[in-house]
Design a protein around this motif. Structure first.
Motif, PDB file in Angstrom:
ATOM      1  N   TYR A   1       0.850  -1.186   0.000  1.00  0.00           N
ATOM      2  CA  TYR A   1       0.000   0.000   0.000  1.00  0.00           C
ATOM      3  C   TYR A   1       0.887   1.237   0.000  1.00  0.00           C
ATOM      4  N   PRO A   2       0.382   2.359  -0.485  1.00  0.00           N
ATOM      5  CA  PRO A   2       1.190   3.583  -0.521  1.00  0.00           C
ATOM      6  C   PRO A   2       1.775   3.921   0.843  1.00  0.00           C
ATOM      7  N   ASN A   3       3.070   4.195   0.874  1.00  0.00           N
ATOM      8  CA  ASN A   3       3.769   4.612   2.095  1.00  0.00           C
ATOM      9  C   ASN A   3       3.719   3.564   3.202  1.00  0.00           C
ATOM     10  N   ARG A   4       3.527   2.314   2.807  1.00  0.00           N
ATOM     11  CA  ARG A   4       3.543   1.239   3.791  1.00  0.00           C
ATOM     12  C   ARG A   4       4.410   0.102   3.289  1.00  0.00           C
ATOM     13  N   GLY A   5       4.860  -0.729   4.206  1.00  0.00           N
ATOM     14  CA  GLY A   5       5.725  -1.843   3.830  1.00  0.00           C
ATOM     15  C   GLY A   5       4.967  -2.937   3.114  1.00  0.00           C
ATOM     16  N   LEU A   6       5.723  -3.835   2.516  1.00  0.00           N
ATOM     17  CA  LEU A   6       5.141  -5.002   1.866  1.00  0.00           C
ATOM     18  C   LEU A   6       4.471  -5.903   2.897  1.00  0.00           C
ATOM     19  N   GLN A   7       3.285  -6.389   2.550  1.00  0.00           N
ATOM     20  CA  GLN A   7       2.558  -7.263   3.461  1.00  0.00           C
ATOM     21  C   GLN A   7       2.288  -8.607   2.794  1.00  0.00           C
ATOM     22  N   PHE A   8       2.496  -9.664   3.538  1.00  0.00           N
ATOM     23  CA  PHE A   8       2.266 -11.023   3.056  1.00  0.00           C
ATOM     24  C   PHE A   8       0.771 -11.259   2.860  1.00  0.00           C
ATOM     25  N   LEU A   9       0.388 -11.846   1.723  1.00  0.00           N
ATOM     26  CA  LEU A   9      -0.999 -12.189   1.454  1.00  0.00           C
ATOM     27  C   LEU A   9      -1.243 -13.690   1.563  1.00  0.00           C
ATOM     28  N   LEU A  10      -0.422 -14.455   0.851  1.00  0.00           N
ATOM     29  CA  LEU A  10      -0.615 -15.900   0.850  1.00  0.00           C
ATOM     30  C   LEU A  10       0.599 -16.580   0.234  1.00  0.00           C
ATOM     31  N   LYS A  11       0.645 -17.906   0.424  1.00  0.00           N
ATOM     32  CA  LYS A  11       1.763 -18.656  -0.146  1.00  0.00           C
ATOM     33  C   LYS A  11       1.313 -20.046  -0.545  1.00  0.00           C
ATOM     34  N   TYR A  12       2.027 -20.609  -1.516  1.00  0.00           N
ATOM     35  CA  TYR A  12       1.867 -22.005  -1.908  1.00  0.00           C
ATOM     36  C   TYR A  12       3.199 -22.709  -1.660  1.00  0.00           C
ATOM     37  N   ILE A  13       3.118 -23.788  -0.879  1.00  0.00           N
ATOM     38  CA  ILE A  13       4.312 -24.610  -0.646  1.00  0.00           C
ATOM     39  C   ILE A  13       4.117 -25.968  -1.298  1.00  0.00           C
ATOM     40  N   THR A  14       3.035 -26.616  -0.927  1.00  0.00           N
ATOM     41  CA  THR A  14       2.706 -27.929  -1.466  1.00  0.00           C
ATOM     42  C   THR A  14       1.242 -28.203  -1.139  1.00  0.00           C
TER      43      THR A  14
END
Lengths: 117, 110
Positions: B39-52
């Motif tokens: 988001y503007p002026n904010r850090g990267l935020q984790f949404l989701l992941k695929y491992i297996t």
């Protein structure tokens, strides 16, 4: 603190000067990463620490860039003889475990914006 | 060589409509795949992941992503977009290297 913190939030320096950027990871996170993000681009990997050691420094662009994590917590990214092309947002992230672990989602700090005049 | 591609610089969607942000990758072995939002002026935020496991993964804020091994894709989706979803989205791959895509700017209009 609850999240990853980075200081300073902004750094303006002159070409040729030395700068240090600091990262405080989330407590208990063994892995720490540095990235560089230029405007309109995705983050570019620089270096990855597992504990105190640099497990992968293949992203450091040249020998003017160096990073340390002496006690396995706080890390400092050091840039010697800065150039205008070093201007970017420098991001730090930490994760509970490192690469290869399922506990590997990274939590990012707000970044340090470096401007080299 | 390993790579991640987000073919669209910008995606425009009307609020309430479904959204898709595309990502394709080229890595050796079995990668870990992630989506992050900035988001503007904010850090990267984790949404989701695929491992297996299950190819459809669910994440934060109602987002989901489908891993398609044959097409080497990991598209991000949401059934009903919100104006507050407007942000920059990055696809990220952990293979032998850590590689972020170039980002896709999502704009959701009321």
């Amino acid at each position: 603190g609850a999240g990853v913190s980075q200081t300073p939030s902004n750094k303006v320096t002159e070409k040729g000067k030395y700068v240090e950027l600091r990262c405080d990871p989330i407590s208990g996170h063994t892995a720490l990463y540095w990235y560089r993000q230029s405007l309109g681009q995705g983050p570019e990997f620089l270096i990855y620490f597992q504990g105190t050691g640099a497990a992968d420094d293949s992203g450091l662009p040249n020998d003017r860039f160096f990073a340390v994590r002496p006690e396995g917590s706080v890390s400092t990214l050091k840039i010697q003889r800065t150039e205008r092309g070093d201007s970017a947002m420098y991001l730090c992230a930490s994760s509970l475990r490192g690469r290869g672990s399922v506990y590997n989602e990274q939590f990012f700090g707000p970044g340090t914006r470096l401007t080299v005049l | 060589a390993q790579s991640v591609a987000q073919p669209e610089d910008q995606v425009n969607v009307a609020e309430g409509n479904p959204l898709t942000v595309k990502c394709t990758y080229s890595v050796s072995g079995n990668p870990y795949l992630f989506w992050y939002v900035q988001y503007p002026n904010r850090g990267l935020q984790f949404l989701l992941k695929y491992i297996t496991g299950d190819n459809l993964v669910k994440g934060s804020y109602g987002f989901e992503a489908e891993f398609n091994k044959s097409q080497t894709s990991f598209h991000l989706k949401k059934p009903s977009a919100l104006v507050s979803d407007s942000a920059l989205y990055f696809c990220w791959v952990q293979g032998g290297k850590l590689i972020f895509g170039q980002g896709t700017e999502l704009s959701v209009k009321p």
